[in-house]
Design a protein around this motif. Sequence first.
Motif, PDB file in Angstrom:
ATOM      1  N   ARG A 196      -4.424   8.195  -2.347  1.00 13.00           N
ATOM      2  CA  ARG A 196      -4.696   7.528  -1.084  1.00 13.00           C
ATOM      3  C   ARG A 196      -5.792   6.478  -1.225  1.00 13.00           C
ATOM      4  O   ARG A 196      -5.715   5.401  -0.637  1.00 13.00           O
ATOM      5  CB  ARG A 196      -5.096   8.565  -0.031  1.00 13.00           C
ATOM      6  CG  ARG A 196      -5.570   7.995   1.290  1.00 13.00           C
ATOM      7  CD  ARG A 196      -4.525   7.134   1.971  1.00 13.00           C
ATOM      8  NE  ARG A 196      -3.394   7.930   2.438  1.00 13.00           N
ATOM      9  CZ  ARG A 196      -2.346   7.415   3.079  1.00 13.00           C
ATOM     10  NH1 ARG A 196      -2.289   6.098   3.285  1.00 13.00           N
ATOM     11  NH2 ARG A 196      -1.349   8.181   3.475  1.00 13.00           N
TER      12      ARG A 196
ATOM     13  N   ALA B  83      -4.370   3.422  -2.839  1.00  8.13           N
ATOM     14  CA  ALA B  83      -3.434   2.753  -1.933  1.00  8.13           C
ATOM     15  C   ALA B  83      -4.177   1.978  -0.857  1.00  8.13           C
ATOM     16  O   ALA B  83      -3.836   0.823  -0.552  1.00  8.13           O
ATOM     17  CB  ALA B  83      -2.493   3.774  -1.309  1.00  8.13           C
TER      18      ALA B  83
ATOM     19  N   VAL C 251       2.105   1.769  -3.603  1.00  6.90           N
ATOM     20  CA  VAL C 251       1.098   2.323  -4.521  1.00  6.90           C
ATOM     21  C   VAL C 251       0.873   3.799  -4.231  1.00  6.90           C
ATOM     22  O   VAL C 251       0.748   4.625  -5.154  1.00  6.90           O
ATOM     23  CB  VAL C 251      -0.214   1.518  -4.420  1.00  6.90           C
ATOM     24  CG1 VAL C 251      -1.350   2.225  -5.150  1.00  6.90           C
ATOM     25  CG2 VAL C 251      -0.011   0.116  -4.989  1.00  6.90           C
ATOM     26  N   LEU C 252       0.860   4.166  -2.956  1.00 10.14           N
ATOM     27  CA  LEU C 252       0.704   5.576  -2.609  1.00 10.14           C
ATOM     28  C   LEU C 252       1.869   6.399  -3.130  1.00 10.14           C
ATOM     29  O   LEU C 252       1.674   7.489  -3.684  1.00 10.14           O
ATOM     30  CB  LEU C 252       0.594   5.725  -1.090  1.00 10.14           C
ATOM     31  CG  LEU C 252       0.423   7.157  -0.570  1.00 10.14           C
ATOM     32  CD1 LEU C 252      -0.864   7.789  -1.095  1.00 10.14           C
ATOM     33  CD2 LEU C 252       0.443   7.176   0.955  1.00 10.14           C
TER      34      LEU C 252
ATOM     35  N   ARG D  92       0.826  -1.212   0.000  1.00  9.09           N
ATOM     36  CA  ARG D  92       0.000   0.000   0.000  1.00  9.09           C
ATOM     37  C   ARG D  92       0.858   1.260   0.000  1.00  9.09           C
ATOM     38  O   ARG D  92       0.541   2.242  -0.691  1.00  9.09           O
ATOM     39  CB  ARG D  92      -0.931  -0.016   1.215  1.00  9.09           C
ATOM     40  CG  ARG D  92      -2.047  -1.037   1.079  1.00  9.09           C
ATOM     41  CD  ARG D  92      -2.889  -1.155   2.330  1.00  9.09           C
ATOM     42  NE  ARG D  92      -3.976  -2.100   2.119  1.00  9.09           N
ATOM     43  CZ  ARG D  92      -4.745  -2.594   3.082  1.00  9.09           C
ATOM     44  NH1 ARG D  92      -4.555  -2.201   4.340  1.00  9.09           N
ATOM     45  NH2 ARG D  92      -5.707  -3.457   2.798  1.00  9.09           N
ATOM     46  N   ARG D  93       1.942   1.238   0.754  1.00  9.98           N
ATOM     47  CA  ARG D  93       2.869   2.381   0.737  1.00  9.98           C
ATOM     48  C   ARG D  93       3.447   2.582  -0.654  1.00  9.98           C
ATOM     49  O   ARG D  93       3.638   3.726  -1.116  1.00  9.98           O
ATOM     50  CB  ARG D  93       4.008   2.140   1.721  1.00  9.98           C
ATOM     51  CG  ARG D  93       3.692   2.453   3.179  1.00  9.98           C
ATOM     52  CD  ARG D  93       4.920   2.188   4.056  1.00  9.98           C
ATOM     53  NE  ARG D  93       6.114   2.769   3.482  1.00  9.98           N
ATOM     54  CZ  ARG D  93       7.336   2.209   3.539  1.00  9.98           C
ATOM     55  NH1 ARG D  93       7.505   1.040   4.141  1.00  9.98           N
ATOM     56  NH2 ARG D  93       8.370   2.810   3.004  1.00  9.98           N
TER      57      ARG D  93
ATOM     58  N   TYR E  33      -5.610  -1.263  -2.096  1.00  5.65           N
ATOM     59  CA  TYR E  33      -4.676  -2.262  -2.608  1.00  5.65           C
ATOM     60  C   TYR E  33      -4.392  -3.303  -1.527  1.00  5.65           C
ATOM     61  O   TYR E  33      -3.860  -2.976  -0.461  1.00  5.65           O
ATOM     62  CB  TYR E  33      -3.378  -1.588  -3.054  1.00  5.65           C
ATOM     63  CG  TYR E  33      -2.405  -2.506  -3.754  1.00  5.65           C
ATOM     64  CD1 TYR E  33      -2.732  -3.078  -4.966  1.00  5.65           C
ATOM     65  CD2 TYR E  33      -1.159  -2.788  -3.207  1.00  5.65           C
ATOM     66  CE1 TYR E  33      -1.851  -3.916  -5.628  1.00  5.65           C
ATOM     67  CE2 TYR E  33      -0.257  -3.621  -3.861  1.00  5.65           C
ATOM     68  CZ  TYR E  33      -0.615  -4.182  -5.072  1.00  5.65           C
ATOM     69  OH  TYR E  33       0.258  -5.017  -5.718  1.00  5.65           O
TER      70      TYR E  33
END
Length: 230
Positions: free
Chosen positions: A106, A109, A99-100, A96-97, A112
């Motif tokens: 946000r 992310a 993708v962000l 997630r980090r 995800y």
Amino acid sequence: MSALIPRPVTQVAPGAVHVPNWLTLEEQRRLVAACRGWAAGPVPIRHTRLPRGGVMSVQTVCVGWHWQPYRYTRTAGDVNGARVAPFPHWMVLLGRRAVLRAYDDREAADAYTPDTALINFYDGQATMGMHQDKDEESSAPVVSLTVGDSCVFRFGNTETRTRPYTDVELASGDLFVFGGPSRYAYHGVPKVRPGTGDPATGLRSGRLNITMRVAGLTDTWPAPAAAGAR
């Protein structure tokens, strides 16, 4: 790659973003330690045998779901029949980090939730031919992390294994995310650069590539009728 020469974040194609030096040294060490544990089992690292008899030059171990050409299963019938190691929650958070950082979105992310990863180990001679990651039921982005030796990462188009493509130098700690219009782009690794990694990562030689994906499957998912292209 010299730390004195900054490498900018680059959008290689729509939805495909290269973020240099994204992982800290401590995060790289943690990934190396985790990959060593997974390589030992329950399903050990191996050179995957392809349906037509070829053997991949990279060595692969999986978590969450086991990839065998060209499908995912919970158990590794092509290796030892064991159930693969579970996908850890800390990797969900890492995905997630990533993708962000790549998309600055946000909502995307937070949505995800990777549930599988293929860990490929490249020695100095290993390569990967141009292929699409399309055995997943989900079209969520692929998050790719590099630890160890640098490589030439060839990122192409969604229609053909040939040109046009862009060659990107991926170094230890680099992040590459591809989704959206580029989710099914052909890509490969024509060359690894031996001796370019930092032993402080815990990896003395070779390249680890960790690719997180969303399989989009359940335990009762049936095998496909026909093999996909990879």
